[in-house]
Write a protein that holds these residues in place. Structure first.
Motif, PDB file in Angstrom:
ATOM      1  N   LEU A 369       0.819  -1.217   0.000  1.00 45.42           N
ATOM      2  CA  LEU A 369       0.000   0.000   0.000  1.00 45.42           C
ATOM      3  C   LEU A 369       0.852   1.265   0.000  1.00 45.42           C
ATOM      4  CD1 LEU A 369      -2.640  -1.185   2.640  1.00 45.42           C
ATOM      5  CD2 LEU A 369      -2.691  -1.422   0.141  1.00 45.42           C
ATOM      6  N   SER A 370       2.134   1.165   0.316  1.00 49.13           N
ATOM      7  CA  SER A 370       3.014   2.341   0.329  1.00 49.13           C
ATOM      8  C   SER A 370       3.673   2.520  -1.038  1.00 49.13           C
ATOM      9  CB  SER A 370       4.106   2.179   1.386  1.00 49.13           C
ATOM     10  OG  SER A 370       3.569   2.056   2.675  1.00 49.13           O
ATOM     11  N   PRO A 371       3.704   3.749  -1.549  1.00 48.52           N
ATOM     12  CA  PRO A 371       4.474   3.986  -2.785  1.00 48.52           C
ATOM     13  C   PRO A 371       5.974   3.859  -2.468  1.00 48.52           C
ATOM     14  CG  PRO A 371       3.636   6.051  -1.908  1.00 48.52           C
ATOM     15  CD  PRO A 371       3.037   4.974  -1.063  1.00 48.52           C
ATOM     16  N   ILE A 372       6.691   3.112  -3.308  1.00 47.17           N
ATOM     17  CA  ILE A 372       8.107   2.858  -3.060  1.00 47.17           C
ATOM     18  C   ILE A 372       8.910   3.181  -4.313  1.00 47.17           C
ATOM     19  CG2 ILE A 372       9.818   1.108  -2.385  1.00 47.17           C
ATOM     20  CD1 ILE A 372       7.589  -0.490  -1.081  1.00 47.17           C
ATOM     21  N   GLN A 373      10.011   3.879  -4.121  1.00 48.73           N
ATOM     22  CA  GLN A 373      10.899   4.211  -5.233  1.00 48.73           C
ATOM     23  C   GLN A 373      11.340   2.936  -5.955  1.00 48.73           C
ATOM     24  OE1 GLN A 373      12.350   5.520  -7.787  1.00 48.73           O
ATOM     25  NE2 GLN A 373      13.285   7.275  -6.768  1.00 48.73           N
TER      26      GLN A 373
END
Length: 385
Positions: A369-373
């Motif tokens: 659910l977290s945007p990650i590089q």
């Protein structure tokens, strides 16, 4: 003659041949063990006139073999005598393959066990014997000496004996060339044994995100172990495992069993490989750009207990069921480009650096659910053994 008489006759002949062969091997081993210290001493003291009679003694009991012919060729070159027939005999009997097998076996940690189990294969000549090292030193000295004018045949075979990189292969001479060397076929070129072998490549380095605001994974230590194909060919293949220690990272929001939980990863494992192309190689320095492909397996810190019931196997044995603990991981594709530079050390091994770009979309999974590089750069120090 009846069938029984024929069988008895064949048995007697086979027994005689076996005993004769066994006796010959025992004589060969005995003469070799007695003569090797004398050969080593004579070569070490430059008493070259003593070597030929000693070699004749071994050859009378053992026949011709690789190290006998190797030493004969070396002495002929040292004494500036015609070595052409001796070198042709060496190549024609494929003694170069025997020498490469010997050198490879001597490189192994269990070389003593290999020799004890295959004495006849190594002609009762122990691996890592001082005579081998003396021959290497004499061959290197001949190659470096200004007092010898070596033919291309002699140069190539001395590189084999010295276990060093060969010169470039000599092109076929034109039909109207009247040189002495035209009388003989183009000499066989010895390949570099260390470059030809499969390489073991441990590495240590760091991976860091390239820009962006979603830096869940910061700059972290990486450790790796890869297998690398022969460096003799243009196309280079690698495969293995690398691990990134996620010490400098943030928590990830993760959908676990329908609930949003915050997890923290301890490590990410890369399983895969690379295909490279050797664009530069002057023996001392090699440059290889490569394409990287694999999968990342990122630990979430969550473990699941899975129950399995007992069962009977086809033979009727019953196996108890129970709970097994499984890790929950984030799996994603890993693509990249790399540039490896390798520098040859004195022991023929390599040390180098690898610069890489990596595309790893950790948040491609619907459970993350977290945007990650997704874009990363890496720099690693590596060794090739």
């Amino acid at each position: 003659m009846s069938i029984r008489q024929l069988a008895f006759f064949i048995l007697i002949i086979s027994s005689i041949l076996f005993i004769t062969r066994l006796h010959a091997q025992e004589n060969c081993e005995r003469y070799t063990v007695e003569t090797l210290p004398l050969l080593t001493k004579a070569l070490n003291n430059n008493e070259f006139e003593k070597i030929a009679p000693l070699l004749n003694t071994i050859q009378a009991s053992c026949g011709i073999n690789e190290y006998i012919q190797r030493l004969r060729i070396l002495i002929l070159i040292i004494e500036k005598k015609n070595s052409t027939k001796a070198i042709d005999l060496y190549w024609n009997n494929q003694f170069d393959k025997s020498l490469l097998q010997r050198l490879d076996a001597a490189d192994q940690d269990d070389f003593t066990t290999q020799y004890e189990q295959n004495k006849a294969k190594f002609h009762f000549y122990p691996l890592r014997h001082p005579l081998d090292n003396l021959i290497k030193l004499r061959a290197k000295a001949l190659l470096a000496s200004d007092n010898y004018t070596l033919s291309s045949q002699e140069t190539n075979i001395l590189h084999l004996f010295a276990d060093t990189q060969e010169p470039e292969e000599i092109p076929d001479q034109q039909a109207n060339t009247q040189s002495d060397e035209q009388q003989f076929p183009t000499p066989k070129v010895y390949r570099n044994r260390h470059k030809a072998k499969l390489g073991y490549v441990p590495s240590i380095g760091a991976m860091s995100p390239l820009g962006g605001s979603n830096k869940v994974f910061g700059t972290n230590l990486t450790l790796g172990f890869m297998l690398m194909s022969s460096l003799e060919r243009k196309l280079i293949f690698e495969g293995g495992l690398k691990v990134r220690i996620n010490a400098n990272d943030r928590n990830i929001d993760y959908n676990y069993d329908g609930s949003e939980v915050s997890v923290n990863s301890s490590a990410t494992a890369f399983i895969g490989g690379a295909v490279g192309y050797k664009v530069f190689d002057n023996d001392k320095f090699i440059l290889i750009p490569k394409a990287i492909l694999g999968i990342d397996i990122t630990d979430t810190g969550i473990t699941e207990n899975t129950y399995s019931s007992g069962y009977y196997d086809p033979d009727g044995y019953y196996y108890d069921g129970g709970y097994t603990e499984n890790m929950v991981t984030i799996n994603n594709i890993h693509l990249g480009l790399g540039l490896s530079s390798l520098f040859r050390m004195k022991n023929q091994k390599y040390i180098g650096f690898e610069l890489g770009y990596h595309y790893a979309p950790y948040d491609a999974s619907s459970k993350v659910l977290s945007p990650i590089q997704a874009n990363y750069g890496s720099l690693a120090l590596c060794f090739r053994f």
